[in-house]
Design a protein around this motif. Sequence first.
Motif, PDB file in Angstrom:
ATOM      1  N   ALA A  57      31.090-128.977 -86.059  1.00 53.43           N
ATOM      2  CA  ALA A  57      29.897-129.473 -85.357  1.00 53.43           C
ATOM      3  C   ALA A  57      29.243-128.335 -84.585  1.00 53.43           C
ATOM      4  CB  ALA A  57      30.268-130.616 -84.421  1.00 53.43           C
ATOM      5  N   TYR A 104      38.986-129.969 -85.452  1.00 54.91           N
ATOM      6  CA  TYR A 104      38.308-129.383 -86.606  1.00 54.91           C
ATOM      7  C   TYR A 104      36.855-129.851 -86.658  1.00 54.91           C
ATOM      8  CZ  TYR A 104      38.101-127.540 -91.356  1.00 54.91           C
ATOM      9  OH  TYR A 104      37.792-126.839 -92.469  1.00 54.91           O
ATOM     10  N   THR A 105      36.662-131.139 -86.320  1.00 57.98           N
ATOM     11  CA  THR A 105      35.307-131.701 -86.303  1.00 57.98           C
ATOM     12  C   THR A 105      34.441-130.979 -85.274  1.00 57.98           C
ATOM     13  OG1 THR A 105      36.223-133.850 -86.879  1.00 57.98           O
ATOM     14  CG2 THR A 105      33.979-133.821 -86.049  1.00 57.98           C
ATOM     15  N   TRP A 106      35.015-130.748 -84.090  1.00 56.81           N
ATOM     16  CA  TRP A 106      34.290-129.992 -83.060  1.00 56.81           C
ATOM     17  C   TRP A 106      33.892-128.622 -83.601  1.00 56.81           C
ATOM     18  CZ3 TRP A 106      31.817-128.073 -79.084  1.00 56.81           C
ATOM     19  CH2 TRP A 106      32.061-126.748 -78.719  1.00 56.81           C
ATOM     20  N   SER A 139      29.201-135.570 -87.672  1.00 56.92           N
ATOM     21  CA  SER A 139      30.617-135.674 -87.321  1.00 56.92           C
ATOM     22  C   SER A 139      31.237-136.965 -87.857  1.00 56.92           C
ATOM     23  CB  SER A 139      30.797-135.636 -85.808  1.00 56.92           C
ATOM     24  OG  SER A 139      30.219-134.471 -85.286  1.00 56.92           O
ATOM     25  N   SER A 148      34.089-142.525 -85.427  1.00 59.70           N
ATOM     26  CA  SER A 148      34.928-142.342 -86.614  1.00 59.70           C
ATOM     27  C   SER A 148      36.271-143.035 -86.511  1.00 59.70           C
ATOM     28  CB  SER A 148      35.179-140.854 -86.852  1.00 59.70           C
ATOM     29  OG  SER A 148      33.993-140.211 -87.115  1.00 59.70           O
ATOM     30  N   ILE A 153      33.410-138.590 -83.159  1.00 60.74           N
ATOM     31  CA  ILE A 153      34.842-138.851 -83.287  1.00 60.74           C
ATOM     32  C   ILE A 153      35.161-140.272 -82.812  1.00 60.74           C
ATOM     33  CG2 ILE A 153      37.097-138.247 -82.333  1.00 60.74           C
ATOM     34  CD1 ILE A 153      35.953-135.287 -82.358  1.00 60.74           C
ATOM     35  N   ILE A 199      42.239-133.301 -86.657  1.00 57.16           N
ATOM     36  CA  ILE A 199      40.953-133.507 -87.331  1.00 57.16           C
ATOM     37  C   ILE A 199      39.818-133.474 -86.316  1.00 57.16           C
ATOM     38  CG2 ILE A 199      39.556-135.147 -88.647  1.00 57.16           C
ATOM     39  CD1 ILE A 199      42.183-136.146 -89.905  1.00 57.16           C
ATOM     40  N   PHE A 219      31.884-136.495 -91.421  1.00 61.56           N
ATOM     41  CA  PHE A 219      32.977-135.538 -91.636  1.00 61.56           C
ATOM     42  C   PHE A 219      34.331-136.155 -91.281  1.00 61.56           C
ATOM     43  CE2 PHE A 219      35.716-132.063 -90.291  1.00 61.56           C
ATOM     44  CZ  PHE A 219      35.572-131.183 -91.340  1.00 61.56           C
ATOM     45  N   ALA A 220      34.425-136.711 -90.049  1.00 65.69           N
ATOM     46  CA  ALA A 220      35.724-137.176 -89.564  1.00 65.69           C
ATOM     47  C   ALA A 220      36.079-138.574 -90.087  1.00 65.69           C
ATOM     48  CB  ALA A 220      35.735-137.178 -88.030  1.00 65.69           C
ATOM     49  N   ARG A 235      27.928-139.017 -94.909  1.00 65.51           N
ATOM     50  CA  ARG A 235      28.441-137.813 -95.538  1.00 65.51           C
ATOM     51  C   ARG A 235      27.447-137.190 -96.488  1.00 65.51           C
ATOM     52  NH1 ARG A 235      33.600-136.224 -95.610  1.00 65.51           N
ATOM     53  NH2 ARG A 235      33.952-135.124 -97.538  1.00 65.51           N
ATOM     54  N   ALA A 248      30.037-134.140 -81.366  1.00 64.25           N
ATOM     55  CA  ALA A 248      31.391-134.280 -81.907  1.00 64.25           C
ATOM     56  C   ALA A 248      32.130-135.428 -81.208  1.00 64.25           C
ATOM     57  CB  ALA A 248      32.169-132.977 -81.738  1.00 64.25           C
TER      58      ALA A 248
END
Lengths: 250, 281
Positions: free
Chosen positions: B221, B216-218, B164, B104, B101, B213, B167-168, B134, B97
């Motif tokens: 993940a 949330y990603t963590w 991640s 990201s 991140i 975010i 997602f992020a 994604r 994550a």
Amino acid sequence: MAILEVRDLKASYSSSGPEILKGISFEVENDDFFAIIGPSGAGKSTLIRCINRLLEPSSGSIKLNGVDVLKLNNKELRHLRRHIGMIFQEFNLINRMSVMDNVLSGRLGYVGTLRSVLRIFSDKDIQNALMLLERVGLQDHVDKRADELSGGQRQRVGIARALMQEPTLLLLDEPTSALDPKISREVMELIKDIATELKVPVLCNIHDVQLAKETCNKIIGLQDGYKMFDGPTETLAQANLEEIYSMEVL
Amino acid sequence: MSQLHQMSGKSDATKREWSRFKYPQSLYKYGITLGVVLFIIYSLHYLNVDLSRLFGIFGRLGDLLANRYYPPDIEYIKDADYIGSIIETIQMAYLGALFGILISIFLGWFAAYNVSPSRRYLYPVARVVTMLFRSVHEMIWAILFVTILGFGMLPGVLALTMFSVGFAGKLFAEEIEAIHMGEVEAIRAMGGNHLQVFVYGVVPQVRVALTGIAIYTWDVAFRAATVVGFVGAGGMGWYLKRNVMQIETHRTAAILLSILILVIISEFISAWARNYVSKAK
């Protein structure tokens, strides 16, 4: 001597869209407080954003101190922009930063990228920022967040930030439209005093004609992208105003 | 007699025509609605969904849990090796994550049309990269990296990083595209370069949203980390797979229980953290 020379400037927002400016020419002298008046949609904001190329004009020429602004590459443009202070209608302060950081951000064009990212500013910059904040009357609000201030106070921060750039030209985009009439006058007076003090020419968009007459020494009137009037404030007659505002667009 | 009636005049004013959707639009609108409804009916018919079977699932699920999976083998999950794999899972999720991140933030910046440093090159590249990351499921990333790098934590961390980023990255880009452009304009007008515009004009506006975010990603993940071990990419997933294969249902139940507890704990922590961040200025 003219510090800013604009020749036959044309601009539109997209290549196929309607032309907003249809060939505007004017000159700003060294000690001018220059007003641009006109109805909404006449192209006042577009004109002022073309000067520092926040918007790319489609043709014409702009010369600032003899430098052809439209021929500069990105790096040269950034160097030019740090000498042009800009004050905005909606203040455009960084709301989540302190007043002090906002004022210091006026030095961004001068300090190195790494130093600016880490918010390391020189002692001279800090001294100047504190002095300017005192000059605009915000010495008690230095560490407040920008969004805690009132409208008039925020615009004062905007003024201090623009002056931190040590500008050779100030661009004002409707600096008072978001303020009440009394504060508007105070803010315009303050800008005028400081501009005179520092001998900086000012180019100012304004829709309050009365206020323009009170503060500015020269006026151009725009209507639908054409220049309808150009001359010293005293020569602006009622007939000119009626002509400028005769055809409301939008 | 209403007020407005007086305005229309005493005489019988001509009747005015108005409909919300004018002719060609109305045809498309109703056509599309009809199409969607027909497709639902067709799909249900094709799948031949047996409602009585559907309603019976709870009974059979209860049966299964009570007879085969109960009681869970708690001793098994207290074992040191298994606890070690839990810690490994948490480490994997954390690293994946974190790297995801960090990547990201830059990818989201490049993929946000309004402030992208280069609209012609970086923007499309960043968009395609985000889309690519994604579109591939985390398990497929895990299989891919296990094939290349062999078993262990490293392929797991890399798979979670990819996941991640996918997602992020998109969420960051969307958040950045929604900012107020006034600040950006101000920094540009005073001669700031792209990085300065990002740090001064963009970051202060999106800091809170990005932190939310990131948490949330963590969260997702970590959930993904519990299963990437299925294909040998480290963590507790391997234990799950082995026990499922060996039909050790009581141990499987214990493992599922431990995943459930961990996810709930992680959910609580991240809910608390997001709440804390959203209150921060």
